[in-house]
Structure formats: structure tokens, C-alpha cells
Design a protein around this motif. Structure first.
Motif, PDB file in Angstrom:
ATOM      1  N   ALA A 133       0.842  -1.205   0.000  1.00 53.40           N
ATOM      2  CA  ALA A 133       0.000   0.000   0.000  1.00 53.40           C
ATOM      3  C   ALA A 133       0.877   1.256   0.000  1.00 53.40           C
ATOM      4  N   ARG A 134       1.988   1.212   0.694  1.00 53.29           N
ATOM      5  CA  ARG A 134       2.890   2.367   0.752  1.00 53.29           C
ATOM      6  C   ARG A 134       3.462   2.672  -0.639  1.00 53.29           C
ATOM      7  N   ALA A 135       3.891   1.627  -1.355  1.00 49.34           N
ATOM      8  CA  ALA A 135       4.433   1.828  -2.708  1.00 49.34           C
ATOM      9  C   ALA A 135       3.355   2.376  -3.642  1.00 49.34           C
ATOM     10  N   MET A 136       2.138   1.830  -3.543  1.00 50.22           N
ATOM     11  CA  MET A 136       1.058   2.300  -4.408  1.00 50.22           C
ATOM     12  C   MET A 136       0.699   3.747  -4.083  1.00 50.22           C
ATOM     13  N   ALA A 137       0.647   4.097  -2.810  1.00 53.48           N
ATOM     14  CA  ALA A 137       0.348   5.478  -2.416  1.00 53.48           C
ATOM     15  C   ALA A 137       1.396   6.435  -2.992  1.00 53.48           C
ATOM     16  N   SER A 138       2.646   6.022  -2.958  1.00 54.16           N
ATOM     17  CA  SER A 138       3.723   6.840  -3.507  1.00 54.16           C
ATOM     18  C   SER A 138       3.530   7.049  -5.013  1.00 54.16           C
ATOM     19  N   GLU A 139       3.102   6.001  -5.712  1.00 51.85           N
ATOM     20  CA  GLU A 139       2.834   6.111  -7.151  1.00 51.85           C
ATOM     21  C   GLU A 139       1.675   7.086  -7.419  1.00 51.85           C
ATOM     22  N   LEU A 140       0.613   6.963  -6.643  1.00 46.25           N
ATOM     23  CA  LEU A 140      -0.561   7.820  -6.849  1.00 46.25           C
ATOM     24  C   LEU A 140      -0.236   9.287  -6.606  1.00 46.25           C
ATOM     25  N   ASP A 141       0.750   9.540  -5.757  1.00 44.63           N
ATOM     26  CA  ASP A 141       1.091  10.898  -5.344  1.00 44.63           C
ATOM     27  C   ASP A 141       2.257  11.491  -6.139  1.00 44.63           C
ATOM     28  N   ASN A 142       2.750  10.779  -7.127  1.00 39.73           N
ATOM     29  CA  ASN A 142       3.930  11.190  -7.877  1.00 39.73           C
ATOM     30  C   ASN A 142       3.523  12.093  -9.049  1.00 39.73           C
ATOM     31  N   PRO A 143       4.127  13.275  -9.183  1.00 37.09           N
ATOM     32  CA  PRO A 143       3.736  14.175 -10.279  1.00 37.09           C
ATOM     33  C   PRO A 143       4.087  13.634 -11.673  1.00 37.09           C
ATOM     34  N   HIS A 144       4.946  12.633 -11.752  1.00 39.77           N
ATOM     35  CA  HIS A 144       5.355  12.090 -13.047  1.00 39.77           C
ATOM     36  C   HIS A 144       4.539  10.867 -13.458  1.00 39.77           C
ATOM     37  N   THR A 145       3.555  10.496 -12.628  1.00 41.76           N
ATOM     38  CA  THR A 145       2.730   9.342 -12.966  1.00 41.76           C
ATOM     39  C   THR A 145       1.313   9.776 -13.317  1.00 41.76           C
ATOM     40  N   TYR A 146       0.620   8.875 -13.983  1.00 35.17           N
ATOM     41  CA  TYR A 146      -0.777   9.098 -14.368  1.00 35.17           C
ATOM     42  C   TYR A 146      -1.501   7.788 -14.085  1.00 35.17           C
ATOM     43  N   TYR A 147      -2.329   7.774 -13.040  1.00 36.79           N
ATOM     44  CA  TYR A 147      -3.085   6.580 -12.667  1.00 36.79           C
ATOM     45  C   TYR A 147      -4.566   6.821 -12.906  1.00 36.79           C
ATOM     46  N   LEU A 148      -5.211   5.807 -13.465  1.00 32.48           N
ATOM     47  CA  LEU A 148      -6.645   5.850 -13.719  1.00 32.48           C
ATOM     48  C   LEU A 148      -7.334   4.767 -12.915  1.00 32.48           C
ATOM     49  N   VAL A 149      -8.584   5.023 -12.561  1.00 31.28           N
ATOM     50  CA  VAL A 149      -9.470   3.978 -12.067  1.00 31.28           C
ATOM     51  C   VAL A 149     -10.655   3.915 -13.017  1.00 31.28           C
ATOM     52  N   ALA A 150     -11.210   2.707 -13.143  1.00 28.03           N
ATOM     53  CA  ALA A 150     -12.371   2.485 -14.003  1.00 28.03           C
ATOM     54  C   ALA A 150     -13.533   2.031 -13.137  1.00 28.03           C
ATOM     55  N   ILE A 151     -14.672   2.682 -13.325  1.00 27.71           N
ATOM     56  CA  ILE A 151     -15.876   2.410 -12.547  1.00 27.71           C
ATOM     57  C   ILE A 151     -16.976   2.025 -13.530  1.00 27.71           C
ATOM     58  N   ALA A 152     -17.685   0.931 -13.237  1.00 27.83           N
ATOM     59  CA  ALA A 152     -18.782   0.518 -14.113  1.00 27.83           C
ATOM     60  C   ALA A 152     -19.825   1.626 -14.161  1.00 27.83           C
ATOM     61  N   GLU A 153     -20.351   1.880 -15.350  1.00 28.71           N
ATOM     62  CA  GLU A 153     -21.352   2.939 -15.517  1.00 28.71           C
ATOM     63  C   GLU A 153     -22.566   2.730 -14.625  1.00 28.71           C
ATOM     64  N   ASP A 154     -22.886   1.467 -14.376  1.00 35.92           N
ATOM     65  CA  ASP A 154     -24.098   1.169 -13.606  1.00 35.92           C
ATOM     66  C   ASP A 154     -23.812   0.927 -12.118  1.00 35.92           C
ATOM     67  N   GLY A 155     -22.645   1.327 -11.650  1.00 39.91           N
ATOM     68  CA  GLY A 155     -22.326   1.119 -10.240  1.00 39.91           C
ATOM     69  C   GLY A 155     -21.331   2.153  -9.758  1.00 39.91           C
ATOM     70  N   ASN A 156     -20.765   1.904  -8.589  1.00 35.54           N
ATOM     71  CA  ASN A 156     -19.767   2.853  -8.099  1.00 35.54           C
ATOM     72  C   ASN A 156     -18.505   2.163  -7.620  1.00 35.54           C
ATOM     73  N   ALA A 157     -18.398   0.853  -7.854  1.00 37.79           N
ATOM     74  CA  ALA A 157     -17.202   0.125  -7.445  1.00 37.79           C
ATOM     75  C   ALA A 157     -16.109   0.264  -8.502  1.00 37.79           C
ATOM     76  N   ILE A 158     -14.888   0.410  -8.037  1.00 37.97           N
ATOM     77  CA  ILE A 158     -13.742   0.436  -8.935  1.00 37.97           C
ATOM     78  C   ILE A 158     -13.499  -0.990  -9.427  1.00 37.97           C
ATOM     79  N   GLU A 159     -13.461  -1.145 -10.753  1.00 37.41           N
ATOM     80  CA  GLU A 159     -13.293  -2.470 -11.346  1.00 37.41           C
ATOM     81  C   GLU A 159     -11.928  -2.661 -11.989  1.00 37.41           C
ATOM     82  N   GLY A 160     -11.130  -1.600 -12.034  1.00 34.25           N
ATOM     83  CA  GLY A 160      -9.796  -1.718 -12.605  1.00 34.25           C
ATOM     84  C   GLY A 160      -9.017  -0.440 -12.378  1.00 34.25           C
ATOM     85  N   TYR A 161      -7.716  -0.558 -12.557  1.00 31.89           N
ATOM     86  CA  TYR A 161      -6.845   0.616 -12.455  1.00 31.89           C
ATOM     87  C   TYR A 161      -5.630   0.369 -13.327  1.00 31.89           C
ATOM     88  N   SER A 162      -4.977   1.448 -13.707  1.00 32.91           N
ATOM     89  CA  SER A 162      -3.745   1.350 -14.475  1.00 32.91           C
ATOM     90  C   SER A 162      -2.889   2.564 -14.157  1.00 32.91           C
TER      91      SER A 162
END
Length: 166
Positions: A31-60
Motif C-alpha cells: 500500500a505504501r508503494a502504491m500510495a507513492s505512485e498515486l502521489d507522484n507528479p510524473h505518474t498518471y493513474y486511472l481507475v475504471a468504474i462501471a457505468e451502472d455502479g460505483n465500485a472500482i473495477e480496474g486501475y492502471s
């Protein structure tokens, strides 16, 4: 199936880690490594949410410093319940687009040698295998196939409807 994609934030960390752990098992990031990635100005992370719901179904995630000529797709994962529906492809296309917009001329990634499905998807998207990193994935000792996608240089094109003969 359709998804809404948005930039990931630290608020998404728990949902991302749930998919990370269930997808990658012993290879999962902390979780610490992932948090660092999410907070890095040189990275671009996406989450994907199903149109008919609110759960995250993927990330990149993409590492692509603006103005750099190389980008790396750091990670991509789809929840088991959302696999084989096109989400991985959709997220990869977004990663490639973002790399191009940031000025990258080529995109790299590593994929487990024992994941032929992912390798086939990446090849369909224009990646080619260029090297193998022996025992890259630990603790399993699985080789990584390094893949590269050369991005075309942006080209100016004439405006549609403009008559260039006069």
C-alpha cells in the motif's frame, strides 16, 4: 459494458489495493508503494468504474515525465468480476494516449512470461517483445517479457474541407 474512467487519487487506495492483492498475490505492491505512485507528479493513474455502479473495477498506471521521450506502463489490473469484457484494452489505450500527450516517443512495459493472454493483448495494441528479464517477478522467480510500443510522431494534417489546389 461501459466504464467511466477518471484520474485515481489517494482516496482510491483501499479499492486499488483490494484488486492489487487479489490479482497479483505474492507479486502485489505494498500500500505504501502504491500510495507513492498515486502521489507522484510524473505518474498518471486511472481507475475504471462501471457505468451502472460505483465500485472500482480496474486501475492502471503510467510513469511518463512530461517532455520525456520514454514512458512505462507501471501496472494494470482488472477485478476478476470485470475480466474479459474489454476493460484492460480500454485502460491500455488511455495509457498510450496519455504517454503520447506527454511527449513520449515510446512506451515500455513488463509482463509475466506465464501470462500469454496479457502478452497477446499488448501485441494487438502495437507492443513487441524486445527482451526478457530472468526471474524478475519475485518471490515466484518468473521471467518478465519486456515489451515496447513505438509511438508515431504527431503530424500536422490539412484541415478537412480546405481546397489546397487554389
Amino acid at each position: 459494458m461501459a466504464w467511466l474512467m477518471r484520474r485515481a487519487s489517494l482516496d482510491d487506495l483501499d479499492a486499488i489495493m483490494e484488486i492489487e492483492s487479489s490479482t497479483f498475490g505474492s507479486d502485489a505492491w505494498s500500500a505504501r508503494a502504491m500510495a507513492s505512485e498515486l502521489d507522484n507528479p510524473h505518474t498518471y493513474y486511472l481507475v475504471a468504474i462501471a457505468e451502472d455502479g460505483n465500485a472500482i473495477e480496474g486501475y492502471s498506471g503510467l510513469l511518463a515525465p512530461r517532455g520525456g521521450i520514454q514512458a512505462d506502463i507501471q501496472t494494470i489490473a482488472v477485478a476478476a468480476s470485470a475480466r474479459r469484457k474489454g476493460l484492460g484494452r480500454a485502460m491500455m489505450l488511455q495509457m498510450i494516449t496519455e504517454a503520447r500527450q506527454r511527449g513520449a516517443r515510446e512506451v515500455f512495459l513488463e509482463v509475466r512470461a506465464d501470462n500469454p493472454g496479457a502478452q497477446a493483448l499488448y501485441e494487438q495494441l502495437g507492443f513487441e517483445a524486445i527482451a526478457v528479464r530472468p526471474r524478475y517477478y519475485q518471490p515466484d522467480g518468473v521471467d518478465a517479457v519486456v515489451m515496447r510500443h513505438a509511438l508515431e510522431a504527431p503530424r500536422a494534417s490539412p484541415a478537412i474541407g480546405v481546397d489546397h489546389d487554389h
